[in-house]
Design a protein around this motif. Structure first.
Motif, short mmCIF file in Angstrom:
data_model
loop_
_atom_site.label_atom_id
_atom_site.label_comp_id
_atom_site.label_asym_id
_atom_site.label_seq_id
_atom_site.Cartn_x
_atom_site.Cartn_y
_atom_site.Cartn_z
N THR A 1 20.75 24.75 -40.58
CA THR A 1 20.55 24.12 -41.89
C THR A 1 20.18 22.66 -41.67
OG1 THR A 1 22.88 23.45 -42.07
CG2 THR A 1 22.29 25.64 -42.90
N SER A 2 19.75 21.99 -42.72
CA SER A 2 19.26 20.62 -42.58
C SER A 2 20.31 19.69 -41.98
CB SER A 2 18.79 20.08 -43.93
OG SER A 2 19.85 20.07 -44.87
N LYS A 3 21.59 19.83 -42.37
CA LYS A 3 22.63 18.92 -41.89
C LYS A 3 23.22 19.34 -40.54
CE LYS A 3 23.91 16.92 -46.32
NZ LYS A 3 25.00 16.50 -47.23
N GLU A 4 22.80 20.52 -40.03
CA GLU A 4 23.28 20.97 -38.72
C GLU A 4 22.25 20.74 -37.62
OE1 GLU A 4 24.02 25.09 -39.56
OE2 GLU A 4 26.19 24.77 -39.62
N ARG A 5 21.11 20.21 -38.00
CA ARG A 5 20.00 20.16 -37.06
C ARG A 5 20.28 19.31 -35.82
NH1 ARG A 5 14.12 20.50 -39.95
NH2 ARG A 5 14.28 22.71 -40.45
N ILE A 6 20.86 18.15 -35.98
CA ILE A 6 21.14 17.30 -34.82
C ILE A 6 22.21 17.93 -33.93
CG2 ILE A 6 22.17 15.10 -34.10
CD1 ILE A 6 20.61 13.72 -36.25
N LYS A 7 23.21 18.55 -34.56
CA LYS A 7 24.30 19.17 -33.80
C LYS A 7 23.78 20.32 -32.93
CE LYS A 7 28.80 21.44 -34.39
NZ LYS A 7 29.81 21.89 -35.38
#
Length: 230
Positions: A79-85
């Motif tokens: 998802t957009s907010k999990e991309r860096i992780k």
């Protein structure tokens, strides 16, 4: 037909008919050079076609770095907010909306510090101006190169295309999240007053004020209403 032509000629001779001036297209409208430079920098990032939307992302990255990020996104589908992780490669190539607008100004040679959309909305106009080089303006003054701020989102105006209609360039995520490498998007003919919920502020970089014939200082007497988060 002859009678209709006669009536039309009579009305024109007395000035009773007024024809609206057509809105200039993006190709014919001549922008001040300083503004044109800002718009061109936004378009350059858009036209790369390999920069993904990354929440918290703040770098364009090289072609190779963007390629590695996009390969990971295709594989992991976060998802957009999990991309860096899930795809740490994207720390080297990817942007969110507020980092995008700050990067555009910097590339155009204008001083620009990163700030969140919440700060854009709630900070007092005098502090926005002195600390972040941004002036709060009225929506009727809207011009290319200005920023439209919504709750959690900010976009850059590319062209004013009609009453309350604009073309914008922005880094987009959430429900508008596109595929890898398609994080920077152009939207045409947007009704800007409620594009992402109510529009809360219009901001102009202080180096573009004189270009549009405005004062390069904040009117401290102007009434200010602080907008709080719900």
């Amino acid at each position: 037909m002859i009678i209709l032509a006669s009536i039309l000629g009579f009305c024109l001779s007395w000035g009773w008919l007024v024809f609206a001036e057509p809105i200039q297209s993006a190709k014919t409208a001549k922008l001040p050079s300083r503004v044109e430079q800002v718009i061109q920098e936004a378009q350059k990032i858009l036209e790369r076609g390999d920069v993904s939307y990354i929440y918290g992302g703040h770098r364009e990255g090289s072609q190779r770095e963007c390629g590695l990020c996009n390969i990971c996104l295709l594989k992991e589908k976060p998802t957009s907010k999990e991309r860096i992780k899930k795809c740490p490669e994207c720390l080297k190539c990817g942007m969110d909306c507020s980092h995008f607008t700050a990067a555009v100004f910097r590339r155009a040679g204008l001083p620009s510090r990163y700030l969140t959309t919440e700060t854009m909305i709630n900070l007092h106009p005098s502090e926005l101006f002195t600390k972040f080089h941004l002036k709060v303006i009225d929506s009727w003054q809207l011009k290319p190169g200005d920023l439209l701020v919504y709750r959690g989102h900010v976009v850059m105006v590319e062209r004013v295309s009609g009453p309350s209609r604009v073309d914008i360039v922005h880094a987009t995520g959430g429900k508008d999240l596109r595929g890898p490498g398609m994080g920077i998007q152009r939207e045409r003919g947007v009704y800007f007053r409620d594009f992402r919920g109510p529009m809360l502020r219009v901001l102009r970089h202080k180096d573009l004020l004189t270009v549009w014939g405005q004062k390069t200082k904040v009117d401290e007497k102007k009434r200010f209403r602080r907008i709080h988060s719900p």
